[in-house]
Design an enzyme around this catalytic site. Sequence first.
Site, PDB file in Angstrom:
ATOM      1  N   LYS A  45       7.871  -0.230  -3.956  1.00 32.31           N
ATOM      2  CA  LYS A  45       6.955  -1.181  -3.315  1.00 32.31           C
ATOM      3  C   LYS A  45       7.118  -2.571  -3.942  1.00 32.31           C
ATOM      4  CE  LYS A  45       3.729   2.486  -2.087  1.00 32.31           C
ATOM      5  NZ  LYS A  45       2.546   3.266  -2.454  1.00 32.31           N
ATOM      6  N   GLN A  89      -2.168   3.153  -6.878  1.00 33.04           N
ATOM      7  CA  GLN A  89      -1.346   4.295  -6.483  1.00 33.04           C
ATOM      8  C   GLN A  89      -2.109   5.608  -6.707  1.00 33.04           C
ATOM      9  OE1 GLN A  89       1.820   4.078  -5.042  1.00 33.04           O
ATOM     10  NE2 GLN A  89       1.596   6.279  -4.735  1.00 33.04           N
ATOM     11  N   ASP A 112      -3.950  -0.753   1.497  1.00 33.12           N
ATOM     12  CA  ASP A 112      -3.716   0.650   1.866  1.00 33.12           C
ATOM     13  C   ASP A 112      -4.592   1.051   3.055  1.00 33.12           C
ATOM     14  OD1 ASP A 112      -1.720   2.011   0.557  1.00 33.12           O
ATOM     15  OD2 ASP A 112      -2.929   2.443  -1.229  1.00 33.12           O
TER      16      ASP A 112
END
Length: 280
Positions: A45, A89, A112
Amino acid sequence: MDGKALAQRVREQVAREVAELDHPVGLATVLVGEDPASAVYVRNKQSACREAGIEPFHHELSADTTQHELLGLVAELNADERVTGILVQLPLPEVIDEDAVIRAIDPVKDVDGFHPANAGFLVQGRPTLLPATPAGIMELLREYKVSLSGARALVIGRSNIVGKPIALLLLGESATVTIAHSRTRDLEALAREADVLVAAVGRAGMVTQEMLKPGATVIDVGINRVEGRVVGDVAEDAREVAGLLTPVPGGVGPMTIAMLLKNTLQAARYQARTLAFPLG
Ligand code: NDP
């Protein structure tokens, strides 16, 4: 369906738009603990960010980090103007309440798309920052001009990350959506009626050729490691019956990172107020 090629085009488009902005775009990634798979995801990412002109800010915390410490970092990132997107994460160590951490992220920086505010807007049919995997699937369906209005769609899996949001997005395009899960009876019969089938389970080869309606569009979200190979939830011979199918690897996976970059750009626009966020 070539997710790799489409993802590359999306990433190039994001890079062009980031370059045209007159304010910076930055993505903070937070990794807690030493899960090797999570570390790889975060690294990918970050490098995708750099390539798109998005500044990465990485925070690595030890496995014994407390929830209080993590919430403190999230509060700092919420207040930092250089950080326009925040990604913590998952999974987090068991002692930390994941939901509490997700709720602490400013919804306008929630790239997200897991914050209850953004999930709620999606339920209401007013999508804001969308979870990246379902957003990537919709981009693929648009690219391949899959007709959704009135189509029968079956989503196998009901997670907050994939199953539920993709079902809502398909509903938003006027598909007639069924959501199946581990308690569903006669999955085979439901599958055979589906014009569009999304498999998001995590069981190698569980969708077989015999289950598919000929010509169906099949989206394989699953990532399973079998004898050193990565395979999806859909059996390999399904391509003989499907009209369109996403391969694993090279289908949904690459789209997920591309859509994260797109979300980070969108979040930056919300903060620059060139795009209105519904919470004001
Ligand atoms: P979860 O484990 O959270 O959800 C799996 C779902 O599958 C659950 O709803 C479960 O039902 C359902 N399920 C389990 N067994 C069956 C069965 N026999 N029949 C029907 N449904 C069943 O997984 P995620 O949604 O997070 O991920 C799904 C897959 O997608 C995984 O392989 C994951 O690695 C992959 N993935 C891929 C991404 C990508 O970028 N390509 C991104 C995210 C995920 P129940 O709720 O009843 O338990």
